[in-house]
Design a protein around this motif. Structure first.
Motif, short mmCIF file in Angstrom:
data_model
loop_
_atom_site.label_atom_id
_atom_site.label_comp_id
_atom_site.label_asym_id
_atom_site.label_seq_id
_atom_site.Cartn_x
_atom_site.Cartn_y
_atom_site.Cartn_z
N VAL A 69 1.25 -1.54 -0.67
CA VAL A 69 0.46 -0.12 0.36
C VAL A 69 0.91 1.34 0.12
N ASN A 70 1.77 0.99 0.73
CA ASN A 70 2.67 2.86 1.10
C ASN A 70 3.57 2.06 2.19
N ASP A 71 4.54 3.38 1.97
CA ASP A 71 6.00 3.06 2.94
C ASP A 71 5.92 4.37 3.99
N ALA A 72 5.83 4.15 5.25
CA ALA A 72 5.28 5.80 5.72
C ALA A 72 6.46 5.78 7.17
N GLU A 73 7.10 6.92 7.00
CA GLU A 73 8.43 7.35 7.78
C GLU A 73 7.17 7.80 9.26
N VAL A 74 7.29 6.48 10.49
CA VAL A 74 6.45 7.28 11.63
C VAL A 74 7.27 8.07 12.70
N ILE A 75 8.12 8.26 12.74
CA ILE A 75 8.92 9.15 13.96
C ILE A 75 10.92 9.21 12.19
N PRO A 76 11.35 10.08 12.94
CA PRO A 76 12.03 10.39 11.79
C PRO A 76 13.17 9.02 12.08
N GLY A 77 13.22 8.80 10.60
CA GLY A 77 13.93 7.48 10.36
C GLY A 77 13.80 6.53 10.36
N LEU A 78 12.52 5.92 11.40
CA LEU A 78 12.19 4.86 11.29
C LEU A 78 10.86 4.74 10.39
N TRP A 79 10.75 3.87 9.00
CA TRP A 79 10.02 3.24 8.09
C TRP A 79 9.02 1.75 8.31
N VAL A 80 7.89 2.03 7.98
CA VAL A 80 6.38 1.20 8.15
C VAL A 80 5.83 0.50 6.78
N THR A 81 5.94 -0.48 6.21
CA THR A 81 5.36 -0.56 5.37
C THR A 81 4.28 -0.69 5.28
N SER A 82 3.12 -0.24 4.94
CA SER A 82 1.88 -1.15 4.50
C SER A 82 1.16 -2.24 3.55
N CYS A 83 0.57 -3.37 3.93
CA CYS A 83 0.00 -4.01 2.38
C CYS A 83 -1.64 -4.49 3.15
N ARG A 84 -2.13 -4.42 1.96
CA ARG A 84 -3.26 -4.63 2.37
C ARG A 84 -3.85 -6.44 1.45
N LEU A 85 -4.68 -7.08 2.51
CA LEU A 85 -5.45 -8.04 1.65
C LEU A 85 -6.86 -8.10 1.35
#
Length: 103
Positions: free
Chosen positions: A85-101
């Protein structure tokens, strides 16, 4: 799935989530994952549904997130049919990937 409706699912989540987040911290090279530092008592009131295993999605869309650099988790989700779905920087330098089913 972890919910607050019974003590067993919560107990299972609290037993495995800390070590699981610790492994993820090593994989992504960052230990600032918020759930790694939040006590279970702080997570219980949050409107969360933790999906640990499932057999189909029951006709509903399922959203998950993991560390962007957590390749094993991303491959696992992709293997079950999740799409990026997307990548988001949740706090500076910490990236999270979101995925959907999607059903």
């Amino acid at each position: 799935m972890c919910t607050s409706s019974t003590s067993r699912p919560i107990s299972v989540c609290s037993t495995c989530s800390g070590p699981a987040y610790a492994v993820e911290a090593v994989l992504i090279g960052d230990d600032r994952i918020p759930p790694l530092h939040e006590p279970l008592a702080d997570l219980l009131p949050a409107p969360l549904t933790w999906v640990g295993a499932f057999d189909g999605a029951g006709g509903r869309t399922v959203l998950v997130s993991t560390g962007r650099d957590n390749t094993p988790a991303r491959r696992l989700y992709e293997g079950y049919g999740f799409t990026w779905v997307n990548d988001a920087e949740v706090i500076p330098g910490l990236w999270v990937t979101s995925c959907r089913l999607t059903p």
